[in-house]
Design a protein around this motif. Structure first.
Motif, PDB file in Angstrom:
ATOM      1  N   GLY A  25       0.464  -0.832  -0.019  1.00  0.00           N
ATOM      2  CA  GLY A  25       0.219  -0.167  -0.819  1.00  0.00           C
ATOM      3  C   GLY A  25       1.231   1.324  -0.065  1.00  0.00           C
ATOM      4  N   THR A  26       2.394   1.063  -0.205  1.00  0.00           N
ATOM      5  CA  THR A  26       2.847   2.306  -0.352  1.00  0.00           C
ATOM      6  C   THR A  26       2.853   2.889  -1.466  1.00  0.00           C
ATOM      7  OG1 THR A  26       4.517   1.391   1.051  1.00  0.00           O
ATOM      8  CG2 THR A  26       5.556   3.243   0.680  1.00  0.00           C
ATOM      9  N   ILE A  27       3.073   4.501  -1.200  1.00  0.00           N
ATOM     10  CA  ILE A  27       2.959   5.307  -2.242  1.00  0.00           C
ATOM     11  C   ILE A  27       4.636   5.988  -2.375  1.00  0.00           C
ATOM     12  CG2 ILE A  27       1.848   7.021  -3.446  1.00  0.00           C
ATOM     13  CD1 ILE A  27      -0.358   6.335  -2.539  1.00  0.00           C
ATOM     14  N   THR A  28       5.068   5.925  -3.568  1.00  0.00           N
ATOM     15  CA  THR A  28       5.931   7.436  -3.812  1.00  0.00           C
ATOM     16  C   THR A  28       5.830   8.129  -4.864  1.00  0.00           C
ATOM     17  OG1 THR A  28       7.050   5.111  -3.303  1.00  0.00           O
ATOM     18  CG2 THR A  28       8.858   6.405  -4.083  1.00  0.00           C
ATOM     19  N   HIS A  29       5.822   9.195  -4.726  1.00  0.00           N
ATOM     20  CA  HIS A  29       6.104  10.508  -5.570  1.00  0.00           C
ATOM     21  C   HIS A  29       7.476  10.768  -6.334  1.00  0.00           C
ATOM     22  CE1 HIS A  29       3.934  14.466  -6.354  1.00  0.00           C
ATOM     23  NE2 HIS A  29       4.666  13.935  -7.172  1.00  0.00           N
ATOM     24  N   TYR A  30       7.928  10.458  -7.435  1.00  0.00           N
ATOM     25  CA  TYR A  30       8.497  11.467  -8.025  1.00  0.00           C
ATOM     26  C   TYR A  30       8.544  12.519  -8.627  1.00  0.00           C
ATOM     27  CZ  TYR A  30       9.844   6.182  -7.665  1.00  0.00           C
ATOM     28  OH  TYR A  30       9.984   5.296  -7.309  1.00  0.00           O
ATOM     29  N   ARG A  31       9.115  13.505  -9.023  1.00  0.00           N
ATOM     30  CA  ARG A  31       9.171  14.742  -8.878  1.00  0.00           C
ATOM     31  C   ARG A  31      10.715  15.503  -9.782  1.00  0.00           C
ATOM     32  NH1 ARG A  31       5.104  18.330  -8.519  1.00  0.00           N
ATOM     33  NH2 ARG A  31       6.909  20.185  -7.866  1.00  0.00           N
ATOM     34  N   ASN A  32       9.955  16.260 -11.038  1.00  0.00           N
ATOM     35  CA  ASN A  32      11.514  16.751 -11.274  1.00  0.00           C
ATOM     36  C   ASN A  32      12.014  17.687 -10.527  1.00  0.00           C
ATOM     37  OD1 ASN A  32      12.360  20.098 -12.380  1.00  0.00           O
ATOM     38  ND2 ASN A  32      12.871  18.124 -14.136  1.00  0.00           N
ATOM     39  N   ASP A  33      13.099  17.511 -10.092  1.00  0.00           N
ATOM     40  CA  ASP A  33      14.575  18.448  -8.994  1.00  0.00           C
ATOM     41  C   ASP A  33      15.113  18.617  -9.824  1.00  0.00           C
ATOM     42  OD1 ASP A  33      16.396  19.704  -7.347  1.00  0.00           O
ATOM     43  OD2 ASP A  33      16.572  17.728  -6.824  1.00  0.00           O
ATOM     44  N   PRO A  34      15.417  20.262 -10.296  1.00  0.00           N
ATOM     45  CA  PRO A  34      16.650  20.886 -11.180  1.00  0.00           C
ATOM     46  C   PRO A  34      17.766  20.958 -10.780  1.00  0.00           C
ATOM     47  CG  PRO A  34      14.414  22.016 -10.663  1.00  0.00           C
ATOM     48  CD  PRO A  34      14.525  21.145  -9.460  1.00  0.00           C
ATOM     49  N   GLU A  35      18.110  20.121  -9.396  1.00  0.00           N
ATOM     50  CA  GLU A  35      19.495  19.837  -8.734  1.00  0.00           C
ATOM     51  C   GLU A  35      20.006  18.617  -9.284  1.00  0.00           C
ATOM     52  OE1 GLU A  35      20.930  22.372  -7.831  1.00  0.00           O
ATOM     53  OE2 GLU A  35      19.714  23.791  -8.622  1.00  0.00           O
ATOM     54  N   ASP A  36      18.927  17.989 -10.014  1.00  0.00           N
ATOM     55  CA  ASP A  36      19.197  16.674  -9.176  1.00  0.00           C
ATOM     56  C   ASP A  36      19.100  15.984 -11.435  1.00  0.00           C
ATOM     57  OD1 ASP A  36      19.308  12.970 -10.224  1.00  0.00           O
ATOM     58  OD2 ASP A  36      18.196  13.606  -7.936  1.00  0.00           O
ATOM     59  N   PRO A  37      19.969  16.159 -12.578  1.00  0.00           N
ATOM     60  CA  PRO A  37      20.129  15.591 -13.874  1.00  0.00           C
ATOM     61  C   PRO A  37      19.584  14.399 -14.059  1.00  0.00           C
ATOM     62  CG  PRO A  37      22.112  15.080 -12.719  1.00  0.00           C
ATOM     63  CD  PRO A  37      21.579  16.263 -11.587  1.00  0.00           C
ATOM     64  N   MET A  38      19.345  13.110 -12.712  1.00  0.00           N
ATOM     65  CA  MET A  38      18.844  12.214 -12.872  1.00  0.00           C
ATOM     66  C   MET A  38      16.996  12.680 -12.425  1.00  0.00           C
ATOM     67  SD  MET A  38      21.439  10.422 -14.077  1.00  0.00           S
ATOM     68  CE  MET A  38      21.131   9.188 -14.208  1.00  0.00           C
ATOM     69  N   SER A  39      16.297  13.341 -12.143  1.00  0.00           N
ATOM     70  CA  SER A  39      15.183  13.673 -11.868  1.00  0.00           C
ATOM     71  C   SER A  39      14.175  13.733 -12.881  1.00  0.00           C
ATOM     72  CB  SER A  39      14.835  14.245 -10.884  1.00  0.00           C
ATOM     73  OG  SER A  39      15.213  15.434 -11.488  1.00  0.00           O
ATOM     74  N   LEU A  40      13.107  13.534 -12.966  1.00  0.00           N
ATOM     75  CA  LEU A  40      12.180  13.742 -13.652  1.00  0.00           C
ATOM     76  C   LEU A  40      12.707  15.218 -14.753  1.00  0.00           C
ATOM     77  CD1 LEU A  40       8.827  12.740 -12.365  1.00  0.00           C
ATOM     78  CD2 LEU A  40      10.201  10.942 -14.130  1.00  0.00           C
ATOM     79  N   THR A  41      12.407  14.957 -16.264  1.00  0.00           N
ATOM     80  CA  THR A  41      12.642  16.010 -16.753  1.00  0.00           C
ATOM     81  C   THR A  41      11.361  17.352 -16.995  1.00  0.00           C
ATOM     82  OG1 THR A  41      11.695  15.008 -18.859  1.00  0.00           O
ATOM     83  CG2 THR A  41      14.001  15.090 -18.778  1.00  0.00           C
ATOM     84  N   GLY A  42      10.217  16.592 -16.759  1.00  0.00           N
ATOM     85  CA  GLY A  42       9.261  17.231 -16.232  1.00  0.00           C
ATOM     86  C   GLY A  42       8.176  16.107 -15.071  1.00  0.00           C
TER      87      GLY A  42
END
Length: 176
Positions: A155-172
């Motif tokens: 039942g765990t939810i994880t949220h991924y967002r763009n982080d301008p400081e992290d080039p490995m994060s989502l692009t948008g």
């Protein structure tokens, strides 16, 4: 065989007709039903065998009703659970009772998905549900936008967002 076609339209005051002509998404389920998401009128189910419709809408004050009448995404997972992406998060339908469960948990991610516009739903090979959110027509970057992963077992939810400081994060943060 694709040679026979049937056109369904909304007929006012006819509960056995299509509930609206403003459709957003369709999903052909394993049981033979066709699930219909609409822009403003909730969720519909067509039984092609009987050519009958059932309609589900948000009922204010009823916690077991659809969370919102804006339905943008549908998925039936490998266990037969129907997932419904709305303008106010993610629901599942208990077909036995007709009750909707609103997916959330007590983490920040679980609280932010409640206000997210769910635009796509995908089940991966491990059975995890991935949820893309964000209104493509809203220039603001809402905190609920981004990509979510829902682990059905825990039942765990994880949220991924763009982080301008992290080039490995989502692009948008608008995921479709």
């Amino acid at each position: 065989d694709g040679t026979n076609k049937k056109n369904f339209k909304s007929i006012p005051n006819d509960s056995n007709s299509l509930f609206t002509n403003r459709l957003e998404c369709l999903f052909a389920g394993k049981s033979g039903f066709v699930w219909i998401g609409s822009t403003f009128e909730g969720l519909g189910r067509l039984d092609p065998t009987t050519e009958s419709f059932k309609h589900f809408q948000n009922e204010p004050g009823n916690p077991h009703s659809l969370s919102d009448n804006h339905v943008f995404a549908l998925l039936e997972d490998r266990t037969g659970t129907l997932w419904i992406g709305t303008n106010k998060g993610l629901d599942t339908l208990d077909r036995g009772t007709g009750h909707f469960a609103h997916i959330r948990d007590n983490t920040p991610a679980g609280h932010s998905i409640i206000d997210a516009t769910v635009r796509c739903i995908y089940e991966d090979h491990a059975g995890r549900i991935w949820i893309g959110t964000g209104n493509p027509f809203d220039p603001r970057d809402h905190p609920g936008n981004g990509l979510y992963k829902f682990e059905k077992e825990s039942g765990t939810i994880t949220h991924y967002r763009n982080d301008p400081e992290d080039p490995m994060s989502l692009t948008g943060n608008r995921i479709r």
